[in-house]
Design a protein around this motif. Structure first.
Motif, short mmCIF file in Angstrom:
data_model
loop_
_atom_site.label_atom_id
_atom_site.label_comp_id
_atom_site.label_asym_id
_atom_site.label_seq_id
_atom_site.Cartn_x
_atom_site.Cartn_y
_atom_site.Cartn_z
N CYS A 25 -1.70 -1.97 -0.55
CA CYS A 25 -2.41 -1.22 -1.57
C CYS A 25 -3.37 -0.31 -1.00
CB CYS A 25 -3.13 -2.18 -2.47
SG CYS A 25 -2.14 -3.19 -3.68
N CYS A 26 -4.20 -0.90 0.01
CA CYS A 26 -5.39 0.30 0.58
C CYS A 26 -4.52 1.11 1.58
CB CYS A 26 -6.12 -0.67 1.49
SG CYS A 26 -7.04 -2.00 0.57
N SER A 30 -2.89 3.30 -2.86
CA SER A 30 -4.12 3.90 -3.22
C SER A 30 -4.26 5.23 -2.45
CB SER A 30 -5.13 3.03 -3.25
OG SER A 30 -5.57 2.67 -1.83
N GLY A 290 -15.81 0.02 -1.13
CA GLY A 290 -16.02 0.88 -2.53
C GLY A 290 -15.97 2.36 -2.06
N LEU A 293 -12.72 3.31 -0.15
CA LEU A 293 -11.45 3.33 -0.78
C LEU A 293 -11.50 4.62 -1.89
CD1 LEU A 293 -10.76 -0.29 -1.76
CD2 LEU A 293 -9.55 0.97 -0.05
N THR A 297 -8.84 7.80 -1.77
CA THR A 297 -8.08 8.01 -3.00
C THR A 297 -8.20 9.52 -3.52
OG1 THR A 297 -7.76 5.77 -3.56
CG2 THR A 297 -7.48 7.36 -5.35
N THR A 314 -6.36 5.10 -10.25
CA THR A 314 -6.54 4.21 -9.01
C THR A 314 -7.99 3.95 -8.81
OG1 THR A 314 -4.24 5.08 -8.15
CG2 THR A 314 -5.77 4.12 -6.67
N GLU A 318 -9.99 0.39 -8.67
CA GLU A 318 -10.55 0.16 -7.38
C GLU A 318 -11.94 -0.41 -7.89
OE1 GLU A 318 -8.15 3.08 -4.32
OE2 GLU A 318 -10.36 3.74 -5.24
#
Length: 332
Positions: A25-26, A30, A290, A293, A297, A314, A318
Motif C-alpha cells: 500500500c505504501c 498509494s 502522515g 504519505l 500521493t 487515497t 490515509e
C-alpha cells in the motif's frame, strides 16, 4: 510468565501479514497506482516482491537488534535487487524512459537510481516497518517468524525478484539483459550492505539527545515538504511521459541529484536528532508518516483527472486511518 509470553506470540503472524499489505500500500497502491491504475493488475507479484522482501529485512534487523540506520542500508540493498537485478531499470536505456530523466553515466541511469533509493528506502521499508510497530506495539523488537517461516520468506523474496525479470522486464524492455559486470556489482554491493547493516551498524551507539522535539504538526509538515521536494528533483511530476524532473534541463544533470541527496540527508539527520529527544512520542511518528504519505500521493495526482479523484480518496483514507491510529496510541 507463560501467559505473558504467549500473548505476543499469538499475534505475530497477523502482524507479519499486516506488514506485507502495508508495504504494498505504501510503496505502490498509494503512490504509482494513483497515476497508473493498471498497477493494481500486478498486485499478486507486488505482494510477493514487496511483502516478502521487506518482511525479510525486518526479521533480519530484529534478530540482531538493528535500528533505523541498518534498515536504511538494507533498504538500499533491496532497491539494488529490485531495480538492478529484477527490473534491470538501473541500466536499461529504454525502460520507463528513465535514461532521459537526467544523468546517465557508465551505462547507469543515475537520476532514476537516486529517485528509487529514496522511494524504496522510505516508502517500501521505513514507513511500513514504523507503522507496524505502532499498530502492534507488543511486537516491537520481536521476530514475527520462526526459522522455517524465515526461510520461506527468503525464498519468496528471491522469487519476487525473478518475477520482476520474467513478468515486467521482459514485457516493458524485451530482449534487454543488464551487462554482467553491473549484475556482479549489484550482487556484491547487496552482500556488503547487508553485512554492514547487520554486523557493523548495530554496534554504533545512538547519539545522546541534544534538543527538544518540535510539535507533531511541525514534524508532519517538515516531512511532507522534504518528501515532495525530493520527488520533484528526481522524478517527472506524476510520471508524465516525456517530462523531466524539476530543473531537468536547466542545470547540469548531477545538480538535482546532489540537491536531492542534501534534502534526504537533511531530513534524515533532523528526524534522527529529534527522535532521541525526551519529548518525542509516537504521535510525532504518526504525524511524520502522515506527512510522507500525503505528499507522495499528492505528487502523483496531477497525472489526470482520474488521478486527482483516486488521489483525493487515497489521501482521505490515509488521514482517516492515521487519525484512528493516533487515537489508539493516545489511549494506550
Amino acid at each position: 510468565m507463560k501467559a505473558r509470553s504467549s500473548t505476543p506470540d499469538r499475534g505475530r503472524l497477523r502482524a507479519a501479514w499486516t506488514l506485507v499489505l502495508l508495504t504494498v500500500c505504501c510503496a505502490e497502491l498509494s503512490f504509482t497506482a494513483v497515476a497508473v491504475p493498471k498497477t493494481w493488475l500486478l498486485l499478486p507479484l507486488l505482494l510477493v516482491m514487496y511483502g516478502a522482501g521487506v518482511l525479510l529485512i525486518r526479521e533480519a534487523a530484529v534478530r540482531v537488534g538493528a535500528g533505523w540506520p541498518s534498515l536504511v542500508l538494507l533498504g538500499v540493498a533491496y532497491e539494488l535487487a529490485e531495480d538492478g537485478i529484477g527490473l534491470q531499470a538501473l541500466t536499461s536505456p529504454e525502460m520507463y524512459g528513465a535514461a532521459d530523466w537526467g544523468w546517465r553515466l557508465g551505462g547507469a541511469n543515475l537520476t532514476y537510481w537516486a529517485s528509487q533509493l529514496g522511494v524504496h528506502v522510505v516508502f517500501s521499508v521505513l514507513v511500513p516497518i514504523l507503522l507496524i510497530g505502532l499498530i502492534f506495539p507488543s511486537h516491537r523488537g520481536r521476530p514475527f517468524l520462526r526459522r522455517g517461516g524465515l526461510i520461506v520468506v527468503g525464498v519468496l523474496a528471491v522469487l519476487g525478484v525473478v518475477g520482476l525479470r520474467v513478468v515486467i522486464s521482459s514485457i516493458l524492455d524485451p530482449g534487454y539483459r543488464a551487462p554482467l559486470p553491473w549484475i556482479v556489482a549489484f550482487v556484491v554491493a547487496i552482500a556488503v550492505l547487508a553485512w554492514i547493516a547487520l554486523r557493523v551498524v548495530p554496534r554504533v551507539p545512538v547519539p545522546a539527545p541534544t534538543t527538544l522535539a518540535p510539535r507533531p504538526v511541525v514534524v508532519g509538515l517538515t516531512a511532507a515538504a522534504a518528501t515532495y521536494v525530493f520527488l520533484l528533483l528526481t522524478l517527472p511530476l506524476a510520471l508524465r511521459p516525456g517530462s523531466d524532473p524539476l530543473l531537468g534541463e536547466i542545470v547540469p544533470a548531477p545538480v538535482p541529484i546532489v540537491l536531492a541527496a542534501a534534502v534526504a540527508y537533511g531530513i534524515g539527520w533532523t528526524i534522527r536528532r529529534w527522535s532521541v529527544a525526551p519529548t518525542w512520542s509516537d504521535q510525532h511518528w504518526i504525524w511524520m508518516v502522515g506527512g510522507i504519505l500525503v505528499a507522495h500521493t499528492a505528487f502523483m495526482m496531477p497525472a489526470s483527472w482520474v488521478a486527482m479523484g483516486i488521489g483525493s480518496v487515497t489521501i482521505t483514507v490515509e488521514v482517516a486511518l492515521l487519525v484512528l491510529l493516533a487515537r489508539r496510541v493516545g489511549s494506550s
